[in-house]
Design an enzyme around this catalytic site. Structure first.
Site, PDB file in Angstrom:
ATOM      1  N   GLU A   1     -39.813   0.493 -10.547  1.00 26.32           N
ATOM      2  CA  GLU A   1     -38.964   0.290  -9.362  1.00 26.32           C
ATOM      3  C   GLU A   1     -39.796  -0.212  -8.177  1.00 26.32           C
ATOM      4  OE1 GLU A   1     -35.696   0.351  -9.261  1.00 26.32           O
ATOM      5  OE2 GLU A   1     -34.963   1.730 -10.793  1.00 26.32           O
TER       6      GLU A   1
ATOM      7  N   LYS B   1     -35.601   0.129   1.283  1.00 27.76           N
ATOM      8  CA  LYS B   1     -34.300   0.682   0.896  1.00 27.76           C
ATOM      9  C   LYS B   1     -33.468   0.999   2.148  1.00 27.76           C
ATOM     10  CE  LYS B   1     -31.661   2.623  -2.449  1.00 27.76           C
ATOM     11  NZ  LYS B   1     -31.682   3.147  -3.804  1.00 27.76           N
TER      12      LYS B   1
ATOM     13  N   HIS C   1     -29.456  -1.229 -18.113  1.00 30.95           N
ATOM     14  CA  HIS C   1     -28.363  -0.303 -18.420  1.00 30.95           C
ATOM     15  C   HIS C   1     -27.853  -0.534 -19.842  1.00 30.95           C
ATOM     16  CE1 HIS C   1     -27.384   0.596 -13.922  1.00 30.95           C
ATOM     17  NE2 HIS C   1     -28.501   1.138 -14.339  1.00 30.95           N
TER      18      HIS C   1
HETATM   19  N1  GLY Z   1     -30.910   1.868  -7.169  1.00 24.83           N
HETATM   20  C1  GLY Z   1     -30.298   0.779  -6.538  1.00 24.83           C
HETATM   21  C2  GLY Z   1     -29.485   1.147  -5.363  1.00 24.83           C
HETATM   22  O1  GLY Z   1     -29.521   2.267  -4.885  1.00 24.83           O
HETATM   23  O2  GLY Z   1     -28.757   0.333  -4.871  1.00 24.83           O
END
Ligand code: GLY
Length: 367
Positions: A185, A227, A252
Site C-alpha cells: 500500500e 490519504k 479483490h
Molecule cells: N483503501 C482505499 C480507500 O480507503 O479509499
C-alpha cells in the site's frame, strides 16, 4: 517524534496521531478515561500478545475496558461476526453513547467501523491500527464493511472514526509477512502521488522492512497525509478517491477466488499493481522502464508479482466485473501513466485485459 495529521471533514473532522509507544500519548489516555462506555473490539492474536501478556504500554490505558474478541483473519470479516458483536452490545445493554475501539488490523477496523455505523443508527468509534497496512491506509477514511462470498467488501458504509492512534511499536509483534503486505500500500501511494517518494522508497526500502523508527514514522506520516488530502476532497469516492484503488480490482478478484485470508491483501494488491501497470504499457500510456522499476520495487520488498498459479485470466474477469468500480457494466480501472500519476480508464476491452493477465502470469524478469 510525534506526528499529527488532520482529516478535515467539517463536523466529521478528526486527527491521526502517529508515534512510538502509545502510553506517551496523553490525548489517547484522556479519551479513554473520559469514555466510561467504551468497548474494545479485537482478535484472539492481539488479545494474547497485547492485552493478556501486558506486552505493550497500551495495556495500562485500556486494562479496565471491556473487550469483545473475534477470531483472527479476513475470513471472519462477515455478517455472522457483525451479528455476534451486536448481540454482545445489546445483551450488555450498551446504548447510543457507547464508543467502540477497533484494536487490530484492517479486518478489525472494517468490521468495528461497520458495527459502529449501524448499531442503534450509529455510534462513535476510534481506530488503533496494529498492522502496517491498517496504519498507512485502512484505518483512515471511514470505509467500513464486511465481505460476501461473492465479493470482497460488498457490504459496508462510509463512517468516519473520531480519531486514529497509530503506534509503530505494535509492528514489532507483527509477522514479517504483514510488514511486507503493508509495504504494497505504501508503494501504491508513491506510484499514485509522488515520484520523489517512489525514489525514496527505492533507496530506503530495507530500512522500512527492518522497522527503523525514523524512516517508518516518515513513511507512515507521508501516507496518512496523502490519504487525509484525498478524503478531504472526496470522502465518498466520487472522484479522486478512486485512484486509491490502484491494483485493487485485480486484487479483490484474487482474494475472492482464493478464499478470504489465503492471500494477504497487500500481496494481492502487489499483483494487481503489476497487472494495472502492464495494462498501461500495452495501451502505450506507460514507459516500459518505469513498469520494470515498479515491479522491481514490489519484488525487492518480498511481494509477489504474479497471481495464484491456478487462477485463469477468465476467472479474474468474472470477479472483476462484480467490482464496486464497475459502472453501467463498464469496468473502470486505475492505471499508472508515470511515477506519481495515475489515470482512470473505462473503455478497456475484455480481450486486451485477458491478454494482459496472461502475459503478466508468463513474464520472465531478470532482476
Ligand atoms: N483503501 C482505499 C480507500 O480507503 O479509499
Amino acid at each position: 517524534m510525534i506526528y499529527k495529521v488532520s482529516v478535515n471533514l467539517r463536523r466529521k473532522s478528526y486527527d491521526i496521531h502517529i508515534y512510538n509507544k502509545i502510553s506517551k500519548n496523553l490525548s489517547l489516555s484522556t479519551i479513554f478515561l473520559n469514555n466510561k462506555n467504551s468497548v474494545i473490539i479485537t482478535n484472539n492474536t492481539i488479545n494474547k500478545v497485547i492485552l493478556t501478556k501486558k506486552f505493550f504500554y497500551i495495556h495500562d490505558i485500556i486494562k479496565n475496558i471491556p473487550v469483545f474478541i473475534i477470531k483472527d483473519g479476513e475470513c471472519h470479516k462477515n455478517l455472522r461476526v457483525v451479528e455476534k458483536i451486536i448481540y454482545f452490545l445489546l445483551d450488555k445493554t450498551y446504548s447510543r453513547d457507547v464508543t467502540l475501539i477497533a484494536l487490530g488490523g484492517g479486518v478489525i477496523g472494517d468490521i468495528t467501523g461497520f458495527v459502529a455505523s449501524i448499531y442503534q443508527r450509529g455510534v462513535n468509534f476510534f481506530q488503533i491500527p496494529t498492522t502496517l497496512l491498517a496504519q498507512v491506509d485502512a484505518s483512515i477514511g471511514g470505509k467500513t464493511g464486511v465481505n460476501h462470498k461473492l465479493g470482497k467488501n460488498m457490504i459496508g458504509s462510509f463512517w468516519q472514526p473520531k480519531g486514529v492512534f497509530i503506534d509503530i511499536n505494535f509492528l514489532l509483534a507483527l509477522p514479517k509477512v504483514h510488514i511486507i503486505s503493508g509495504i504494497a500500500e505504501i508503494i501504491k501511494y508513491a506510484i499514485i502521488f509522488d515520484k520523489k517518494f517512489f525514489i525514496w522508497l527505492e533507496e530506503n526500502l530495507f530500512k522500512i522492512l527492518n522497522l527503523q523508527e525514523k524512516e517508518l514514522l516518515f513513511c507512515i506520516n507521508k501516507c496518512c497525509k496523502f490519504k487525509a488530502y484525498v478524503i478531504k476532497h472526496d470522502e465518498k469516492e466520487n472522484n479522486i478517491r478512486v485512484f486509491l484503488n490502484l491494483g485493487h480490482s485485480f486484487a479483490h478478484a484474487i482474494e475472492t477466488y482464493t478464499g478470504y485470508g489465503k492471500w494477504l491483501h497487500g500481496y494481492a494488491v502487489s499483483v494487481g499493481i503489476v497487472m494495472a501497470a502492464y495494462l498501461s504499457v500495452q495501451l502505450h500510456l506507460l514507459d516500459e522502464n518505469i513498469f520494470f522499476r515498479i515491479v522491481k520495487l514490489l519484488y525487492n520488498a518480498g511481494l509477489p508479482i504474479k497471481g495464484p498459479k491456478n487462477m485463469l485470466p477468465d476467472e479474474y474477469l468474472v470477479l472483476m466485473l462484480r467490482d464496486k468500480k464497475v459502472l453501467n457494466k463498464m469496468m473502470r480501472l486505475v492505471i499508472p501513466v508515470s511515477l506519481g500519476k495515475v489515470q482512470l480508464i473505462s473503455s478497456v476491452s475484455e480481450s486486451v485485459l485477458l491478454d494482459v493477465i496472461r502475459k503478466c502470469q508468463n513474464k520472465i524478469y531478470n532482476f
